[in-house]
Enzyme design. Structure first.
Site, mmCIF file in Angstrom:
data_model
loop_
_atom_site.group_PDB
_atom_site.id
_atom_site.type_symbol
_atom_site.label_atom_id
_atom_site.label_comp_id
_atom_site.label_asym_id
_atom_site.label_seq_id
_atom_site.Cartn_x
_atom_site.Cartn_y
_atom_site.Cartn_z
ATOM 1 N N LYS A 137 2.199 -3.526 7.231
ATOM 2 C CA LYS A 137 2.423 -3.704 5.789
ATOM 3 C C LYS A 137 3.885 -3.382 5.438
ATOM 4 O O LYS A 137 4.502 -4.064 4.622
ATOM 5 C CB LYS A 137 1.484 -2.809 4.971
ATOM 6 C CG LYS A 137 0.008 -3.196 5.040
ATOM 7 C CD LYS A 137 -0.292 -4.576 4.481
ATOM 8 C CE LYS A 137 -0.155 -4.650 2.987
ATOM 9 N NZ LYS A 137 -0.562 -6.008 2.481
ATOM 10 N N TYR A 148 -1.610 -0.562 11.097
ATOM 11 C CA TYR A 148 -1.817 -1.210 9.794
ATOM 12 C C TYR A 148 -0.634 -0.960 8.864
ATOM 13 O O TYR A 148 -0.018 -1.899 8.346
ATOM 14 C CB TYR A 148 -3.113 -0.709 9.137
ATOM 15 C CG TYR A 148 -3.196 -1.028 7.648
ATOM 16 C CD1 TYR A 148 -3.247 -2.343 7.196
ATOM 17 C CD2 TYR A 148 -3.199 -0.008 6.689
ATOM 18 C CE1 TYR A 148 -3.301 -2.636 5.825
ATOM 19 C CE2 TYR A 148 -3.258 -0.290 5.330
ATOM 20 C CZ TYR A 148 -3.307 -1.603 4.909
ATOM 21 O OH TYR A 148 -3.351 -1.895 3.562
ATOM 22 N N THR A 175 0.819 -1.213 0.000
ATOM 23 C CA THR A 175 0.000 0.000 0.000
ATOM 24 C C THR A 175 0.856 1.269 0.000
ATOM 25 O O THR A 175 1.994 1.255 0.510
ATOM 26 C CB THR A 175 -0.897 -0.006 1.265
ATOM 27 O OG1 THR A 175 -1.408 1.303 1.496
ATOM 28 C CG2 THR A 175 -0.128 -0.414 2.518
ATOM 29 N N ASP A 176 0.283 2.351 -0.508
ATOM 30 C CA ASP A 176 0.970 3.653 -0.467
ATOM 31 C C ASP A 176 1.167 4.132 0.969
ATOM 32 O O ASP A 176 1.989 5.008 1.231
ATOM 33 C CB ASP A 176 0.213 4.708 -1.292
ATOM 34 C CG ASP A 176 -1.228 4.956 -0.848
ATOM 35 O OD1 ASP A 176 -1.699 4.300 0.101
ATOM 36 O OD2 ASP A 176 -1.890 5.816 -1.475
ATOM 37 N N GLU A 177 0.418 3.545 1.916
ATOM 38 C CA GLU A 177 0.478 4.041 3.295
ATOM 39 C C GLU A 177 1.821 3.773 3.964
ATOM 40 O O GLU A 177 2.135 4.357 4.997
ATOM 41 C CB GLU A 177 -0.662 3.430 4.120
ATOM 42 C CG GLU A 177 -1.985 3.716 3.470
ATOM 43 C CD GLU A 177 -3.194 3.470 4.353
ATOM 44 O OE1 GLU A 177 -3.052 3.437 5.578
ATOM 45 O OE2 GLU A 177 -4.281 3.313 3.778
HETATM 46 P P1 NAD Z 1 -10.015 -7.209 2.278
HETATM 47 O O1 NAD Z 1 -10.008 -6.949 3.738
HETATM 48 O O2 NAD Z 1 -11.241 -7.011 1.490
HETATM 49 O O3 NAD Z 1 -9.509 -8.696 1.997
HETATM 50 C C1 NAD Z 1 -8.521 -9.343 2.746
HETATM 51 C C2 NAD Z 1 -8.695 -10.840 2.516
HETATM 52 O O4 NAD Z 1 -7.626 -11.514 3.201
HETATM 53 C C3 NAD Z 1 -10.001 -11.394 3.087
HETATM 54 O O5 NAD Z 1 -10.605 -12.262 2.157
HETATM 55 C C4 NAD Z 1 -9.560 -12.143 4.337
HETATM 56 O O6 NAD Z 1 -10.400 -13.235 4.666
HETATM 57 C C5 NAD Z 1 -8.177 -12.609 3.931
HETATM 58 N N1 NAD Z 1 -7.298 -12.875 5.085
HETATM 59 C C6 NAD Z 1 -7.071 -12.073 6.165
HETATM 60 N N2 NAD Z 1 -6.196 -12.668 7.001
HETATM 61 C C7 NAD Z 1 -5.837 -13.848 6.435
HETATM 62 C C8 NAD Z 1 -4.955 -14.882 6.803
HETATM 63 N N3 NAD Z 1 -4.262 -14.832 7.938
HETATM 64 N N4 NAD Z 1 -4.830 -15.954 5.982
HETATM 65 C C9 NAD Z 1 -5.551 -16.032 4.829
HETATM 66 N N5 NAD Z 1 -6.407 -15.074 4.423
HETATM 67 C C10 NAD Z 1 -6.536 -13.977 5.217
HETATM 68 O O7 NAD Z 1 -8.810 -6.313 1.722
HETATM 69 P P2 NAD Z 1 -8.533 -5.673 0.295
HETATM 70 O O8 NAD Z 1 -8.963 -4.283 0.332
HETATM 71 O O9 NAD Z 1 -8.992 -6.576 -0.761
HETATM 72 O O10 NAD Z 1 -6.935 -5.662 0.330
HETATM 73 C C11 NAD Z 1 -6.176 -6.693 -0.275
HETATM 74 C C12 NAD Z 1 -4.715 -6.325 -0.194
HETATM 75 O O11 NAD Z 1 -4.486 -5.089 -0.859
HETATM 76 C C13 NAD Z 1 -4.196 -6.135 1.232
HETATM 77 O O12 NAD Z 1 -2.915 -6.711 1.324
HETATM 78 C C14 NAD Z 1 -4.140 -4.635 1.388
HETATM 79 O O13 NAD Z 1 -3.129 -4.268 2.315
HETATM 80 C C15 NAD Z 1 -3.807 -4.196 -0.008
HETATM 81 N N6 NAD Z 1 -4.264 -2.850 -0.368
HETATM 82 C C16 NAD Z 1 -5.564 -2.488 -0.196
HETATM 83 C C17 NAD Z 1 -5.975 -1.219 -0.576
HETATM 84 C C18 NAD Z 1 -7.396 -0.748 -0.420
HETATM 85 O O14 NAD Z 1 -7.660 0.446 -0.570
HETATM 86 N N7 NAD Z 1 -8.349 -1.602 -0.147
HETATM 87 C C19 NAD Z 1 -5.040 -0.306 -1.125
HETATM 88 C C20 NAD Z 1 -3.718 -0.737 -1.299
HETATM 89 C C21 NAD Z 1 -3.346 -2.003 -0.914
HETATM 90 P P1 TYD Z 2 -10.084 4.559 4.671
HETATM 91 O O1 TYD Z 2 -11.085 4.179 3.647
HETATM 92 O O2 TYD Z 2 -10.172 3.945 6.025
HETATM 93 O O3 TYD Z 2 -8.659 4.310 4.024
HETATM 94 P P2 TYD Z 2 -7.187 4.746 4.571
HETATM 95 O O4 TYD Z 2 -7.267 5.134 5.970
HETATM 96 O O5 TYD Z 2 -6.491 3.459 4.388
HETATM 97 O O6 TYD Z 2 -6.744 5.841 3.659
HETATM 98 O O7 TYD Z 2 -10.121 6.123 4.846
HETATM 99 C C1 TYD Z 2 -9.957 6.999 3.744
HETATM 100 C C2 TYD Z 2 -10.013 8.415 4.286
HETATM 101 O O8 TYD Z 2 -11.321 8.649 4.786
HETATM 102 C C3 TYD Z 2 -9.061 8.640 5.450
HETATM 103 O O9 TYD Z 2 -8.557 9.966 5.388
HETATM 104 C C4 TYD Z 2 -9.962 8.491 6.654
HETATM 105 C C5 TYD Z 2 -11.304 9.014 6.173
HETATM 106 N N1 TYD Z 2 -12.468 8.386 6.833
HETATM 107 C C6 TYD Z 2 -13.432 9.197 7.441
HETATM 108 O O10 TYD Z 2 -13.344 10.434 7.440
HETATM 109 N N2 TYD Z 2 -14.485 8.580 8.064
HETATM 110 C C7 TYD Z 2 -14.624 7.234 8.110
HETATM 111 O O11 TYD Z 2 -15.606 6.736 8.726
HETATM 112 C C8 TYD Z 2 -13.648 6.410 7.460
HETATM 113 C C9 TYD Z 2 -13.750 4.920 7.478
HETATM 114 C C10 TYD Z 2 -12.584 7.040 6.816
#
Ligand code: NAD
Ligand code: TYD
Length: 327
Positions: free
Chosen positions: A145, A141, A116-118
């Site tokens: 990562k 988190y 992630t960019d975070e």
């Molecule tokens: P999500 O929470 O929807 O999915 C996570 C999945 O991982 C779920 O299906 C969960 O059951 C599974 N999981 C969790 N712990 C596990 C374990 N110990 N063993 C096996 N499976 C496990 O998340 P997402 O948004 O689809 O994110 C997927 C990946 O992308 C993550 O690694 C996240 O850090 C990364 N990512 C997400 C975002 C975003 O905005 N959602 C952005 C950048 C990177």
């Molecule tokens: P989020 O979707 O949790 O992603 P991340 O924290 O990984 O960027 O949040 C996106 C932005 O929205 C972040 O600045 C936090 C804000 N946010 C709110 O203001 N209210 C909320 O209830 C949530 C979940 C996020």
């Protein structure tokens, strides 16, 4: 190609599995089915499924048989939950990644770590993060990562494992569990519930459509170089603007927007330099305005997918996270 997709029942992972299958590749899914994992995301998709934890080396060894690569989506993924309790994040995102790296090393196969960019921390004063920048994670988190990323780089350098990292921006689209900003605000707006905006709402994120994110991960799987990370950026927007647009798109009352107590340690802004990924041939296909409208429409038309999710465990989490903020 036969690929082990860990976390393939989650939001981005399930879109990636569908993409592989569409391209004629074979996907094997290993997923623990935590609160955000959902078998319904893979309904009708021909993929072998293993309900297991990436921290379990035996389960991973069994699932990876015959695979040429592992793409690791499995993670605890929500910043607010990591603030309430970081332990699971360290376990899955750091220790679990190490188990997968060990298996990639022993089986001599490629691994792509979805990060992630975070991990770069926030950029208050402008500029863009590049892949070689120091990691300065702010939340439990993002720290977990970053720990996963560093394990990947150490395995490449020490053992010569063939692994690359993608660092994606905030991702949105259908099938996202309704706890992150866009699906939470869309479903709350559709239910006539308040939209809890943290602090002044002037924080900025880059928004990346899930299909563009998956295209980037596939490209890195096929063409990324070992030991390299690749930023996957999106379109930058202020949270306040995203919230206002969701109210407009759902036709919900503007009065639902509430400024609430901020998230501790809240990052102000992320922004990515994506030159390295573009050099591999990637560019985003979705524009944010249309992508957001289509996503909100998906939530409006697919209540049967998300309504059951907003009960039980979700309600307990929601109470803990928001009850005092909205009181
Ligand atoms: P999500 O929470 O929807 O999915 C996570 C999945 O991982 C779920 O299906 C969960 O059951 C599974 N999981 C969790 N712990 C596990 C374990 N110990 N063993 C096996 N499976 C496990 O998340 P997402 O948004 O689809 O994110 C997927 C990946 O992308 C993550 O690694 C996240 O850090 C990364 N990512 C997400 C975002 C975003 O905005 N959602 C952005 C950048 C990177
Ligand atoms: P989020 O979707 O949790 O992603 P991340 O924290 O990984 O960027 O949040 C996106 C932005 O929205 C972040 O600045 C936090 C804000 N946010 C709110 O203001 N209210 C909320 O209830 C949530 C979940 C996020």
């Amino acid at each position: 190609m036969r690929v082990l997709v860990t976390g393939g029942a989650g939001f981005i992972g399930s879109h990636f599995v569908k993409r592989l299958v569409r391209a004629g590749d074979e996907a094997v899914v290993l997923d623990k089915l935590t609160y955000s994992g959902n078998r319904a995301n893979l309904e009708g998709v021909g993929a072998e499924f293993h309900a297991a934890d990436i921290c379990d080396p035996h389960a991973v060894e069994e699932a990876v048989q015959g695979c040429e690569a592992i793409v690791n989506f499995a993670a605890e993924t929500h910043v607010d939950r990591s603030i309430l309790g970081p332990a699971d994040f360290i376990q899955t995102d750091v220790a679990g990644t190490q188990v997968l790296l060990d298996r990639a090393r022993r089986a001599d196969i490629r691994l792509v770590q979805v990060s992630t960019d975070e991990v770069y921390g926030d950029l208050e004063d402008g500029g863009r993060s590049r892949e070689g920048d120091p990691l300065r994670p702010s939340s439990p988190y993002s720290a977990s990562k970053a720990g996963g990323d560093l394990q990947v780089l150490a395995y490449v350098r020490t053992y010569g494992v063939d692994a690359s990292i993608t660092r994606g921006a905030n991702t949105y689209g259908p099938n996202q569990y309704p706890e992150k900003l866009i699906p939470l605000f869309a479903t709350n707006a559709l239910e006539g519930e308040p939209l809890p905006l943290y602090g002044d709402g002037r924080q900025r994120r880059e928004w990346l459509h899930v299909e563009d994110h998956c295209a980037a991960i596939e490209l890195v799987l096929r063409e990324g170089r070992p030991g390299e990370a690749y930023n996957v950026g999106g379109e930058e927007r202020e949270n306040l603007d995203v919230a206002a647009r969701i109210l407009e798109l759902t036709g919900a009352d503007e009065g639902l927007l509430r400024h609430v107590e901020d998230r501790p340690g809240h990052d102000r802004r992320y922004a990515l330099d994506t030159a390295k990924l573009r050099a591999l041939g990637w560019s985003a296909a979705a524009a944010f305005e249309e992508g957001l409208a289509a996503t909100v429409e998906w939530y409006a038309e697919n209540r049967a997918w998300w309504e059951p999710l907003r009960s039980g465990e979700y309600r307990a989490y929601y109470e803990q996270q928001y009850a005092h903020r909205l009181a």
